[in-house]
Write a protein that holds these residues in place. Structure first.
Motif, PDB file in Angstrom:
ATOM      1  N   LEU A 244     -47.059 -19.549  31.677  1.00 40.90           N
ATOM      2  CA  LEU A 244     -46.519 -20.907  31.656  1.00 40.90           C
ATOM      3  C   LEU A 244     -45.196 -20.917  30.913  1.00 40.90           C
ATOM      4  CD1 LEU A 244     -49.889 -21.119  31.060  1.00 40.90           C
ATOM      5  CD2 LEU A 244     -49.325 -23.504  31.483  1.00 40.90           C
ATOM      6  N   CYS A 245     -44.315 -21.810  31.334  1.00 42.81           N
ATOM      7  CA  CYS A 245     -42.997 -21.919  30.697  1.00 42.81           C
ATOM      8  C   CYS A 245     -43.162 -22.392  29.255  1.00 42.81           C
ATOM      9  CB  CYS A 245     -42.126 -22.895  31.481  1.00 42.81           C
ATOM     10  SG  CYS A 245     -40.479 -23.087  30.774  1.00 42.81           S
ATOM     11  N   THR A 246     -42.337 -21.854  28.367  1.00 45.72           N
ATOM     12  CA  THR A 246     -42.441 -22.233  26.946  1.00 45.72           C
ATOM     13  C   THR A 246     -41.711 -23.547  26.635  1.00 45.72           C
ATOM     14  OG1 THR A 246     -40.579 -20.743  26.533  1.00 45.72           O
ATOM     15  CG2 THR A 246     -42.767 -19.906  26.010  1.00 45.72           C
ATOM     16  N   ASN A 247     -40.882 -23.999  27.556  1.00 46.05           N
ATOM     17  CA  ASN A 247     -40.193 -25.284  27.378  1.00 46.05           C
ATOM     18  C   ASN A 247     -41.215 -26.416  27.516  1.00 46.05           C
ATOM     19  OD1 ASN A 247     -38.735 -27.624  27.636  1.00 46.05           O
ATOM     20  ND2 ASN A 247     -37.523 -26.947  29.398  1.00 46.05           N
ATOM     21  N   GLU A 248     -41.328 -27.240  26.475  1.00 49.74           N
ATOM     22  CA  GLU A 248     -42.395 -28.244  26.492  1.00 49.74           C
ATOM     23  C   GLU A 248     -42.188 -29.323  27.554  1.00 49.74           C
ATOM     24  OE1 GLU A 248     -42.446 -31.048  23.118  1.00 49.74           O
ATOM     25  OE2 GLU A 248     -40.837 -29.843  22.256  1.00 49.74           O
ATOM     26  N   ASP A 249     -40.967 -29.444  28.078  1.00 55.31           N
ATOM     27  CA  ASP A 249     -40.705 -30.436  29.111  1.00 55.31           C
ATOM     28  C   ASP A 249     -40.851 -29.863  30.509  1.00 55.31           C
ATOM     29  OD1 ASP A 249     -40.041 -32.406  27.208  1.00 55.31           O
ATOM     30  OD2 ASP A 249     -38.040 -31.509  26.989  1.00 55.31           O
ATOM     31  N   CYS A 250     -41.271 -28.612  30.599  1.00 52.51           N
ATOM     32  CA  CYS A 250     -41.341 -27.961  31.912  1.00 52.51           C
ATOM     33  C   CYS A 250     -42.793 -27.623  32.233  1.00 52.51           C
ATOM     34  CB  CYS A 250     -40.489 -26.699  31.913  1.00 52.51           C
ATOM     35  SG  CYS A 250     -40.561 -25.784  33.458  1.00 52.51           S
ATOM     36  N   ASN A 251     -43.140 -27.839  33.488  1.00 50.75           N
ATOM     37  CA  ASN A 251     -44.522 -27.681  33.938  1.00 50.75           C
ATOM     38  C   ASN A 251     -44.771 -26.349  34.646  1.00 50.75           C
ATOM     39  OD1 ASN A 251     -46.765 -29.133  33.569  1.00 50.75           O
ATOM     40  ND2 ASN A 251     -46.417 -30.615  35.216  1.00 50.75           N
ATOM     41  N   TYR A 252     -43.799 -25.449  34.607  1.00 56.32           N
ATOM     42  CA  TYR A 252     -43.893 -24.240  35.427  1.00 56.32           C
ATOM     43  C   TYR A 252     -45.095 -23.370  35.055  1.00 56.32           C
ATOM     44  CZ  TYR A 252     -42.850 -19.995  37.910  1.00 56.32           C
ATOM     45  OH  TYR A 252     -42.942 -18.915  38.750  1.00 56.32           O
ATOM     46  N   ILE A 253     -45.803 -22.948  36.098  1.00 57.20           N
ATOM     47  CA  ILE A 253     -46.927 -22.020  35.910  1.00 57.20           C
ATOM     48  C   ILE A 253     -47.031 -21.150  37.159  1.00 57.20           C
ATOM     49  CG2 ILE A 253     -48.539 -23.814  36.741  1.00 57.20           C
ATOM     50  CD1 ILE A 253     -50.687 -22.479  34.989  1.00 57.20           C
ATOM     51  N   LYS A 283     -35.152 -16.071  33.617  1.00 59.35           N
ATOM     52  CA  LYS A 283     -35.017 -17.522  33.579  1.00 59.35           C
ATOM     53  C   LYS A 283     -36.181 -18.194  34.278  1.00 59.35           C
ATOM     54  CE  LYS A 283     -30.175 -18.074  32.736  1.00 59.35           C
ATOM     55  NZ  LYS A 283     -28.829 -18.078  33.307  1.00 59.35           N
ATOM     56  N   CYS A 284     -36.688 -19.258  33.668  1.00 59.13           N
ATOM     57  CA  CYS A 284     -37.759 -20.034  34.285  1.00 59.13           C
ATOM     58  C   CYS A 284     -37.266 -20.547  35.632  1.00 59.13           C
ATOM     59  CB  CYS A 284     -38.152 -21.201  33.388  1.00 59.13           C
ATOM     60  SG  CYS A 284     -39.224 -22.381  34.225  1.00 59.13           S
ATOM     61  N   PRO A 285     -38.026 -20.309  36.727  1.00 60.02           N
ATOM     62  CA  PRO A 285     -37.590 -20.744  38.055  1.00 60.02           C
ATOM     63  C   PRO A 285     -37.440 -22.269  38.164  1.00 60.02           C
ATOM     64  CG  PRO A 285     -39.361 -19.136  38.222  1.00 60.02           C
ATOM     65  CD  PRO A 285     -39.261 -19.518  36.772  1.00 60.02           C
ATOM     66  N   HIS A 286     -38.050 -23.019  37.272  1.00 62.37           N
ATOM     67  CA  HIS A 286     -37.931 -24.482  37.333  1.00 62.37           C
ATOM     68  C   HIS A 286     -36.845 -25.034  36.426  1.00 62.37           C
ATOM     69  CE1 HIS A 286     -42.113 -25.614  39.158  1.00 62.37           C
ATOM     70  NE2 HIS A 286     -41.360 -24.896  39.975  1.00 62.37           N
ATOM     71  N   CYS A 287     -36.862 -24.642  35.149  1.00 65.19           N
ATOM     72  CA  CYS A 287     -35.970 -25.308  34.190  1.00 65.19           C
ATOM     73  C   CYS A 287     -34.846 -24.393  33.714  1.00 65.19           C
ATOM     74  CB  CYS A 287     -36.754 -25.842  33.003  1.00 65.19           C
ATOM     75  SG  CYS A 287     -37.293 -24.556  31.857  1.00 65.19           S
ATOM     76  N   ASP A 288     -34.869 -23.133  34.120  1.00 65.87           N
ATOM     77  CA  ASP A 288     -33.751 -22.233  33.829  1.00 65.87           C
ATOM     78  C   ASP A 288     -33.668 -21.720  32.386  1.00 65.87           C
ATOM     79  OD1 ASP A 288     -32.352 -21.469  36.047  1.00 65.87           O
ATOM     80  OD2 ASP A 288     -30.438 -22.226  35.282  1.00 65.87           O
TER      81      ASP A 288
HETATM   82 ZN   LIG Z   1     -39.420 -23.953  32.629  1.00 67.29          ZN
END
Ligand SMILES: [Zn+2]
Ligand SMILES: [Zn+2]
Length: 309
Positions: A244-253, A283-288
């Motif tokens: 899972l993405c470590t950015n708390e505003d990102c839902n990527y899994i 880079k996170c594919p959703h939030c970069d």
């Molecule tokens: Zn992310």
């Protein structure tokens, strides 16, 4: 859930009074370890009997981010035995057996060793960080007297930091330290170490809570391979390793294996990925945002452990 959080570091102690005295160790809990090294200190008296010893110790820096205790112990041992460690090629060793006594006690050498060890492939993929609690130590590290350039990946991840309000012993007359000075320095250092450690543990806790909650959504599709997984199901086949993405505003899994392949391709290029098992990050594919692979996998293991209970 607190029990699953992990923190492994190696630390460097320097005697407040005898600045040529150092100690290298490793610990999952540096503030506690520091208190043990210093004994039960009582303001205004405890040091008197120990005046000839090295107490109090100042924890001037830690190297952290080891995935487990064994690896932390390997780093500790190599740091203590720089003149013979297998992690540094013989002709790259800055000191040898003959001068290991005097030269080995030198702070410039100890910090150069950290650079050498962190550049070794074995430790490099772990994205280790350094936290300095003493600004003179950080300056000596920067000065880099032995001219060992750190791998550029460490710049990318920005995990070599100096604590806010870090100590500087140049504010004190080191030749005439009073009992109060010793207590003040020791207390201030303890606060710095505790603040850093508590923040890391808290970050782990908050993330794990968010991740656990996300897994309660049940059926989730991997955005890379589109297969389904479900951590609340009874079927172990539906519980692969996920990241899972470590950015708390990102839902990527996604699946761990799917993102791993993607990151390796990005890092080394298509076709060159066959021999490389672990990416450093990507880079996170959703939030970069930049994701560190070792951190993603650490949480992945913890989630899996919880889900199989
Ligand atoms: Zn992310
Ligand atoms: Zn997948």
């Amino acid at each position: 859930m607190g029990a699953v959080t992990q923190f492994y570091c190696c630390y460097l102690l320097q005697s407040v009074e005898h600045r040529q005295s150092f100690y290298i160790g490793s610990s999952p809990n540096p503030p506690r370890r520091l208190r043990q090294h210093n004994g039960e200190l009582v303001r205004g008296g405890a040091y008197r009997t120990k005046r000839k010893g090295s107490r109090p110790w100042e924890m001037i820096m830690i190297v952290y981010g080891f995935p487990n205790k064994i690896v932390a112990l390997q780093f500790e041992h190599a740091w203590q035995h720089g003149y013979k460690t297998r992690f540094i090629k013989e002709n790259n060793r800055l000191i040898n057996k003959k001068n290991s006594g005097s030269a080995g006690r030198n702070i410039h050498y100890k910090l150069a060793l950290v650079r050498q060890l962190m550049n070794h492939t074995f430790f490099k993929f772990m994205n280790l960080g350094i936290q300095f609690f003493n600004s003179e130590t950080a300056a000596i590290f920067e000065q880099n007297k032995f001219k060992i350039e750190l791998d550029p990946c460490y710049k990318e991840f920005e995990k070599i930091q100096l604590s806010e309000n870090s100590l500087s012993l140049s504010d004190y007359n080191l030749k005439q330290l009073t009992i109060d000075d010793l207590s003040d320095i020791s207390d201030a250092n303890k606060d710095l170490v505790t603040t850093f450690y508590d923040a890391s543990i808290e970050l782990d806790k908050v993330r794990m809570e968010r991740y656990t909650e996300r897994m309660m959504d049940g059926s989730i599709r991997c955005p890379i391979c589109h297969d389904e997984f479900n951590y609340i199901s009874e079927d172990p086949d539906l519980k692969p390793f996920v990241v899972l993405c470590t950015n708390e505003d990102c839902n990527y899994i996604s699946h761990m294996s799917c993102l791993c392949r993607k990151f390796i391709k990005e890092e080394y290029g298509e076709g060159n990925e066959t021999n490389i098992l672990i990416p450093r990050g990507g880079k996170c594919p959703h939030c970069d945002i930049l994701l560190e692979w070792t951190i993603l996998t650490r949480y992945s293991l913890m989630l899996k452990e919880i889900s199989s209970k």
